[in-house]
Write a protein that holds these residues in place. Sequence first.
Motif, mmCIF file in Angstrom:
data_model
loop_
_atom_site.group_PDB
_atom_site.id
_atom_site.type_symbol
_atom_site.label_atom_id
_atom_site.label_comp_id
_atom_site.label_asym_id
_atom_site.label_seq_id
_atom_site.Cartn_x
_atom_site.Cartn_y
_atom_site.Cartn_z
ATOM 1 N N HIS A 117 3.139 -32.447 -7.650
ATOM 2 C CA HIS A 117 1.497 -32.201 -8.052
ATOM 3 C C HIS A 117 1.188 -30.828 -8.912
ATOM 4 O O HIS A 117 0.600 -29.886 -8.048
ATOM 5 N N PRO A 118 0.891 -31.036 -10.010
ATOM 6 C CA PRO A 118 0.601 -29.371 -11.012
ATOM 7 C C PRO A 118 -0.523 -28.439 -9.718
ATOM 8 O O PRO A 118 -1.774 -30.096 -9.261
ATOM 9 N N LEU A 119 -0.874 -27.946 -9.619
ATOM 10 C CA LEU A 119 -1.774 -27.661 -8.364
ATOM 11 C C LEU A 119 -2.375 -26.653 -9.460
ATOM 12 O O LEU A 119 -2.350 -25.460 -10.018
ATOM 13 N N LYS A 120 -4.426 -26.272 -9.603
ATOM 14 C CA LYS A 120 -4.544 -25.622 -10.240
ATOM 15 C C LYS A 120 -5.618 -24.703 -9.277
ATOM 16 O O LYS A 120 -6.661 -25.361 -8.588
ATOM 17 N N VAL A 121 -5.536 -23.912 -9.439
ATOM 18 C CA VAL A 121 -6.616 -22.439 -9.267
ATOM 19 C C VAL A 121 -7.155 -21.757 -10.018
ATOM 20 O O VAL A 121 -6.599 -20.799 -11.147
ATOM 21 N N GLU A 122 -8.703 -21.788 -9.048
ATOM 22 C CA GLU A 122 -9.399 -21.080 -10.418
ATOM 23 C C GLU A 122 -10.112 -19.606 -9.677
ATOM 24 O O GLU A 122 -10.810 -20.079 -8.331
ATOM 25 N N LEU A 123 -10.518 -18.666 -11.082
ATOM 26 C CA LEU A 123 -10.722 -17.414 -10.245
ATOM 27 C C LEU A 123 -11.842 -17.250 -10.997
ATOM 28 O O LEU A 123 -11.677 -16.785 -12.419
ATOM 29 N N ASP A 124 -13.117 -16.226 -10.328
ATOM 30 C CA ASP A 124 -14.303 -16.224 -11.495
ATOM 31 C C ASP A 124 -14.252 -14.426 -11.214
ATOM 32 O O ASP A 124 -14.536 -14.304 -10.404
ATOM 33 N N LEU A 125 -13.731 -13.867 -11.778
ATOM 34 C CA LEU A 125 -13.533 -12.269 -12.786
ATOM 35 C C LEU A 125 -14.701 -12.028 -13.124
ATOM 36 O O LEU A 125 -14.776 -10.520 -13.563
ATOM 37 N N ALA A 126 -16.134 -12.220 -12.941
ATOM 38 C CA ALA A 126 -16.746 -12.105 -13.525
ATOM 39 C C ALA A 126 -17.207 -11.092 -14.887
ATOM 40 O O ALA A 126 -15.755 -11.716 -16.052
ATOM 41 N N ASP A 127 -17.838 -10.228 -15.331
ATOM 42 C CA ASP A 127 -17.056 -9.218 -16.543
ATOM 43 C C ASP A 127 -16.371 -8.545 -16.730
ATOM 44 O O ASP A 127 -15.527 -7.821 -17.605
#
Length: 277
Positions: free
Chosen positions: A129-139
Amino acid sequence: MRTRVAGLAALLAGVCAAGAAAAVHHRVEHATLGAWRATFSYDRNDVNTRPSYSHLRLSVAKGSKQLLDTPVVSSEPGADHPEPAFGTGPGLFFRDLDGDGSPELVLELYTGGAHCCYVDQVFDFGSPHPLKVELDLADAGAKVVLARGKPLLQSADESFAYEFTAYAGSGAPILLLRYLGGRFEDVTRDHVQLVSADAARWWRAAQAAIDRKDDARGVFAAWAADEAILGQAALAKKTLLTYAAGGKLGGYEAAGWPVGRAYVTKLWTFLAKRGYL
């Protein structure tokens, strides 16, 4: 007369509707790597001064096998309607980030607004099952760099923004992230050569600010953070105290941004809080 006005109004409404419809453009972006293919589609609406985006969708296949076909959404604050981040480079690409022989897909998004705003979504197909990882990189956003033969995401610690001066004068020390096992970990301290180069960049920026008799507090803060990672915190603090005594740090006291020795005190408290010391 009333009939003619009504007819003209209907005609104008039709022209406006046609113009609005014509301003919506369906866009499709592609990424490939060997047998891997990704398609990112969206609608761009140019009716308003600032374009808006809708119907973002991502599909991924390997050979003839469809692995993913899903709307693109984000869980980051303010990213209810994320936008494509194309413009500064490829916003959709495959890269084997964890070195397991199977590439991850990176999708770069923009959340809108100022100084907030870049989100990377990494899709990992190493499990059924594909895994999604999200990364907040601001500006700051991020770019992939090779360090010791391994890919890393190079970004910047945007927590320094507004801490010591206005955003335009703020610096942000280097941040290096490694993807492994469905998560990102901070490996900045493991790559002193990259940190040293970043420190040199901020030092030059600080000297340029001093030459202009400008506010150097923000860029000196980024330099001090890099120097702390390099084990030179004591020397960096001594240097900044000397500059403070000579009135070279610049700036003015406002919005909680102290000047002189008080600035150095606040900076060292902040560095300790952020784990640099």
